[in-house]
Scaffold this motif. Structure first.
Motif, mmCIF file in Angstrom:
data_model
loop_
_atom_site.group_PDB
_atom_site.id
_atom_site.type_symbol
_atom_site.label_atom_id
_atom_site.label_comp_id
_atom_site.label_asym_id
_atom_site.label_seq_id
_atom_site.Cartn_x
_atom_site.Cartn_y
_atom_site.Cartn_z
ATOM 1 N N HIS A 191 -5.380 -53.279 7.443
ATOM 2 C CA HIS A 191 -4.561 -52.110 7.159
ATOM 3 C C HIS A 191 -4.642 -51.832 5.663
ATOM 4 C CE1 HIS A 191 -1.299 -49.235 7.363
ATOM 5 N NE2 HIS A 191 -0.653 -49.891 6.407
ATOM 6 N N GLY A 192 -4.984 -50.616 5.298
ATOM 7 C CA GLY A 192 -5.185 -50.265 3.904
ATOM 8 C C GLY A 192 -6.642 -50.104 3.538
ATOM 9 N N ASN A 193 -7.557 -50.407 4.468
ATOM 10 C CA ASN A 193 -8.969 -50.099 4.228
ATOM 11 C C ASN A 193 -9.132 -48.583 4.073
ATOM 12 O OD1 ASN A 193 -9.866 -52.718 4.242
ATOM 13 N ND2 ASN A 193 -11.062 -52.557 6.122
ATOM 14 N N PRO A 194 -10.222 -48.127 3.454
ATOM 15 C CA PRO A 194 -10.380 -46.686 3.211
ATOM 16 C C PRO A 194 -10.268 -45.827 4.457
ATOM 17 C CG PRO A 194 -11.942 -47.895 1.887
ATOM 18 C CD PRO A 194 -11.271 -48.899 2.773
ATOM 19 N N GLU A 195 -10.773 -46.314 5.599
ATOM 20 C CA GLU A 195 -10.654 -45.565 6.850
ATOM 21 C C GLU A 195 -10.040 -46.473 7.909
ATOM 22 O OE1 GLU A 195 -14.200 -43.647 8.154
ATOM 23 O OE2 GLU A 195 -14.608 -42.714 6.216
ATOM 24 N N LEU A 234 -14.141 -51.537 9.052
ATOM 25 C CA LEU A 234 -14.295 -52.631 8.098
ATOM 26 C C LEU A 234 -14.878 -52.168 6.765
ATOM 27 C CD1 LEU A 234 -15.899 -55.396 10.358
ATOM 28 C CD2 LEU A 234 -13.480 -55.023 9.904
ATOM 29 N N VAL A 235 -15.412 -50.946 6.723
ATOM 30 C CA VAL A 235 -16.162 -50.497 5.545
ATOM 31 C C VAL A 235 -15.232 -50.326 4.347
ATOM 32 C CG1 VAL A 235 -17.569 -48.659 4.561
ATOM 33 C CG2 VAL A 235 -17.955 -49.412 6.931
ATOM 34 N N TYR A 236 -15.533 -51.050 3.273
ATOM 35 C CA TYR A 236 -14.754 -50.991 2.036
ATOM 36 C C TYR A 236 -15.458 -50.122 0.999
ATOM 37 C CZ TYR A 236 -11.700 -52.749 -1.682
ATOM 38 O OH TYR A 236 -10.792 -52.851 -2.702
ATOM 39 N N SER A 237 -16.792 -50.238 0.905
ATOM 40 C CA SER A 237 -17.610 -49.357 0.072
ATOM 41 C C SER A 237 -18.967 -49.225 0.734
ATOM 42 C CB SER A 237 -17.750 -49.902 -1.355
ATOM 43 O OG SER A 237 -18.421 -51.147 -1.369
ATOM 44 N N TYR A 238 -19.723 -48.174 0.365
ATOM 45 C CA TYR A 238 -20.990 -47.921 1.055
ATOM 46 C C TYR A 238 -22.022 -47.388 0.062
ATOM 47 C CZ TYR A 238 -19.547 -42.948 1.338
ATOM 48 O OH TYR A 238 -19.157 -41.666 1.055
ATOM 49 N N GLY A 239 -23.221 -47.107 0.582
ATOM 50 C CA GLY A 239 -24.301 -46.664 -0.288
ATOM 51 C C GLY A 239 -24.939 -47.806 -1.057
ATOM 52 N N HIS A 240 -24.955 -48.989 -0.447
ATOM 53 C CA HIS A 240 -25.549 -50.166 -1.078
ATOM 54 C C HIS A 240 -26.905 -50.476 -0.443
ATOM 55 C CE1 HIS A 240 -21.826 -51.086 -3.167
ATOM 56 N NE2 HIS A 240 -21.158 -50.995 -2.032
ATOM 57 N N ARG A 241 -27.811 -50.997 -1.239
ATOM 58 C CA ARG A 241 -29.133 -51.366 -0.732
ATOM 59 C C ARG A 241 -29.160 -52.790 -0.179
ATOM 60 N NH1 ARG A 241 -34.224 -53.226 -2.902
ATOM 61 N NH2 ARG A 241 -35.969 -52.276 -1.778
ATOM 62 N N ASN A 242 -28.688 -53.743 -0.980
ATOM 63 C CA ASN A 242 -28.665 -55.132 -0.516
ATOM 64 C C ASN A 242 -27.726 -55.917 -1.421
ATOM 65 O OD1 ASN A 242 -29.325 -57.391 1.039
ATOM 66 N ND2 ASN A 242 -31.109 -57.897 -0.209
ATOM 67 N N VAL A 243 -26.472 -56.023 -1.014
ATOM 68 C CA VAL A 243 -25.458 -56.704 -1.812
ATOM 69 C C VAL A 243 -25.682 -58.214 -1.720
ATOM 70 C CG1 VAL A 243 -22.992 -57.119 -2.112
ATOM 71 C CG2 VAL A 243 -23.812 -54.833 -1.484
ATOM 72 N N LEU A 292 -18.955 -52.210 -10.298
ATOM 73 C CA LEU A 292 -17.516 -52.394 -10.179
ATOM 74 C C LEU A 292 -17.084 -51.644 -8.923
ATOM 75 C CD1 LEU A 292 -14.750 -53.296 -11.236
ATOM 76 C CD2 LEU A 292 -14.723 -51.257 -12.691
ATOM 77 N N ILE A 293 -16.559 -52.381 -7.954
ATOM 78 C CA ILE A 293 -16.337 -51.814 -6.623
ATOM 79 C C ILE A 293 -14.923 -51.244 -6.492
ATOM 80 C CG2 ILE A 293 -16.325 -52.288 -4.151
ATOM 81 C CD1 ILE A 293 -19.101 -52.439 -5.503
ATOM 82 N N GLU A 294 -14.868 -50.010 -6.035
ATOM 83 C CA GLU A 294 -13.607 -49.351 -5.728
ATOM 84 C C GLU A 294 -13.622 -48.944 -4.261
ATOM 85 O OE1 GLU A 294 -12.062 -46.539 -8.704
ATOM 86 O OE2 GLU A 294 -13.962 -46.860 -9.754
ATOM 87 N N PRO A 295 -12.490 -49.099 -3.569
ATOM 88 C CA PRO A 295 -12.463 -48.828 -2.134
ATOM 89 C C PRO A 295 -12.824 -47.389 -1.808
ATOM 90 C CG PRO A 295 -10.250 -49.146 -3.013
ATOM 91 C CD PRO A 295 -11.193 -49.551 -4.081
ATOM 92 N N GLY A 296 -13.680 -47.241 -0.796
ATOM 93 C CA GLY A 296 -14.061 -45.929 -0.295
ATOM 94 C C GLY A 296 -15.146 -45.224 -1.064
ATOM 95 N N LYS A 297 -15.617 -45.811 -2.168
ATOM 96 C CA LYS A 297 -16.587 -45.122 -3.010
ATOM 97 C C LYS A 297 -18.022 -45.316 -2.500
ATOM 98 C CE LYS A 297 -13.669 -43.329 -5.855
ATOM 99 N NZ LYS A 297 -13.617 -43.680 -7.267
ATOM 100 N N VAL A 324 -21.140 -43.480 -7.506
ATOM 101 C CA VAL A 324 -20.667 -44.324 -8.599
ATOM 102 C C VAL A 324 -21.862 -45.000 -9.252
ATOM 103 C CG1 VAL A 324 -19.199 -46.267 -9.247
ATOM 104 C CG2 VAL A 324 -18.482 -44.732 -7.395
ATOM 105 N N ASP A 325 -22.018 -44.802 -10.559
ATOM 106 C CA ASP A 325 -23.095 -45.458 -11.292
ATOM 107 C C ASP A 325 -22.782 -46.934 -11.501
ATOM 108 O OD1 ASP A 325 -24.764 -43.309 -11.553
ATOM 109 O OD2 ASP A 325 -24.267 -42.880 -13.652
ATOM 110 N N PRO A 326 -23.819 -47.774 -11.582
ATOM 111 C CA PRO A 326 -23.581 -49.185 -11.890
ATOM 112 C C PRO A 326 -23.034 -49.350 -13.306
ATOM 113 C CG PRO A 326 -25.930 -48.706 -11.946
ATOM 114 C CD PRO A 326 -25.256 -47.490 -11.385
ATOM 115 N N VAL A 327 -22.328 -50.425 -13.513
ATOM 116 C CA VAL A 327 -21.822 -50.763 -14.845
ATOM 117 C C VAL A 327 -22.955 -51.264 -15.729
ATOM 118 C CG1 VAL A 327 -20.366 -52.438 -16.059
ATOM 119 C CG2 VAL A 327 -19.466 -51.189 -14.074
ATOM 120 N N ALA A 328 -23.887 -51.992 -15.134
ATOM 121 C CA ALA A 328 -25.051 -52.487 -15.863
ATOM 122 C C ALA A 328 -26.256 -52.440 -14.934
ATOM 123 C CB ALA A 328 -24.817 -53.917 -16.362
ATOM 124 N N GLN A 329 -27.447 -52.317 -15.517
ATOM 125 C CA GLN A 329 -28.678 -52.267 -14.723
ATOM 126 C C GLN A 329 -29.782 -53.024 -15.445
ATOM 127 O OE1 GLN A 329 -29.398 -48.016 -14.388
ATOM 128 N NE2 GLN A 329 -30.541 -47.936 -16.301
#
Length: 406
Positions: A243-247, A251-260, A286-291, A308-313
């Motif tokens: 309860h409190g997840n973005p949707e 289970l999805v907390y953040s998306y648009g990832h290639r391979n965490v 830096l992960i923010e919920p739903g981003k 969301v851009d990475p903090v470092a690359q």
């Protein structure tokens, strides 16, 4: 990776399962809420942070506490000792109460206990159902926050049909090799592939279980919020949406990832994740919920609206990041192809911008580096990864090292 990344990228399994779980209740048992914490990234959940209510997602603060002491711009690393050697394809690492370690073997599908002082190994047992292949196998480990009461160990692993998360009862009174109970699967149906299986799991400051997944080479899955692939997932210890997840009911907390590949929380309870890029940029986010973190539309810092851009690359030759940990005000990131340990000193800026440029240590000295784990104070555990089929194997590989960091 020692082979060219372009070669690896040609391999992929296309999977299109959906992840929509049924409606879940809000409550986690009272014993879960009151028991002592522990985490895959340190002896206490969220690197020693106080627990948070289970009913809501941790919200990143606008900035670090004004009184928080910032780390120095330049750091240092000292190898204190080699704890143990001759590990086969080590991947996941978790700390037990008292300081001993559990390490998984990706290809042998075993979990071994390592004495935190002497380095003595004790085989807990094999995890049934694991089907090692390519980058899949027995991957991340986490120790339950309630381990003192229930003795549960969590594992993320690849089977013949999928990736899944299961928990097992650890009974150290049984003979070596027979100390693991049968896996109790809490989440199944995460797509598998020869590459990009994700696999890192960790309990957060909120005592919920987080998992980093990969898109298996099927890039479109990262933007499909009905799929668990290319995501960071947040679930109860029973594998249900929180309860409190973005949707709701997801289970999805953040998306648009290639391979965490790495998950860690800093002193302000902010979630950080390391991620493989393709041929250009590896990332620390830096992960923010739903981003939405952009893949496959964006790789590295693109400045595109909605992502969301990475903090470092980093260039992929310098990193190919795996596990991360938080210690002494910095994120510490293990590099596989880069064969070095990166230090990213954190600032008090709301966007997570580092205090100074990332700094590399141990370049080429120990080969590929797979996992780092906070060991309390200024200490880190670090696991090498030269026996995974891509490394240059030397006498003693693979090993766990104890580091003193600043």
């Amino acid at each position: 990776m020692n082979s060219s990344r372009a070669t690896v990228e040609r391999i992929g399994a296309v999977q299109t399962p959906a992840l929509r779980r049924g409606v879940v209740g809000l409550l986690v048992s009272a014993s879960l809420l009151l028991s002592a914490c522990s985490s895959d990234d340190g002896p206490a959940a969220g690197e020693g942070a106080a627990s948070r209510p289970a009913s809501g997602a941790p919200t990143p603060p606008a900035s670090a506490s004004p009184s928080a002491e910032l780390p120095p711009a330049k750091g240092s690393v000292e190898v204190v000792k080699t704890l143990t050697e001759d590990l086969a394809s080590p991947w996941g690492l978790a700390a037990l109460p008292g300081g001993d370690l559990l390490v998984s073997s990706r290809d042998e599908a075993t979990i071994t206990r390592i004495d935190g002082e002497s380095g003595r190994k004790t085989l807990l047992g094999s995890v049934p159902g694991v089907a090692p292949a390519g980058e899949g196998g027995l991957l991340g480990l986490a120790v339950a926050p309630t381990f003192g009461a229930d003795h549960l160990v969590y594992a993320y692993f690849t089977t013949e049909s999928d990736n899944r998360i299961a928990r097992m009862l650890y009974d150290e009174k049984k003979p070596a090799g027979q100390q693991l109970g049968a896996p109790d699967t809490i989440l199944r149906g995460i797509p598998k592939g020869s590459i990009h299986n994700g696999g890192r799991i960790a309990f957060g400051p909120d005592r919920m279980l987080y998992a980093g997944t990969g898109e298996t080479g099927d890039t479109g899955l990262a933007q499909d919020k009905s799929s668990p692939s290319g995501k960071i997932l947040r679930m109860t210890p029973d594998g249900e949406p929180v309860h409190g997840n973005p949707e709701a009911d997801s289970l999805v907390y953040s998306y648009g990832h290639r391979n965490v590949q790495g998950l860690a929380w800093d002193g302000e309870k902010r979630l950080w994740a390391s991620e493989f890029g393709q041929n250009t940029w590896d990332e620390l986010n830096l992960i923010e919920p739903g981003k939405n973190y952009g893949w496959p539309e964006a790789e590295g810092k693109q400045g595109e609206s909605g992502f969301v851009d990475p903090v470092a690359q980093w260039k992929t030759s310098e990193a190919s990041p795996s596990g991360i940990a938080y210690a002494e005000g910095s994120i510490w990131m293990a590099g596989l192809r880069g064969e070095r340990l990166w230090r990213i000193p954190l600032s008090d800026k709301a966007d997570g911008a580092p205090l100074a440029d990332p700094q590399a240590f141990l370049e080429g000295k120990y080969g590929r580096l797979r996992t780092v784990l906070a060991a309390g104070g200024d200490k880190l555990w670090m696991v090498t990864s030269n026996t995974d089929g891509r490394g240059d194997v030397k006498s003693g590989d693979d090993r766990i090292l104890l580091l003193k960091v600043r």
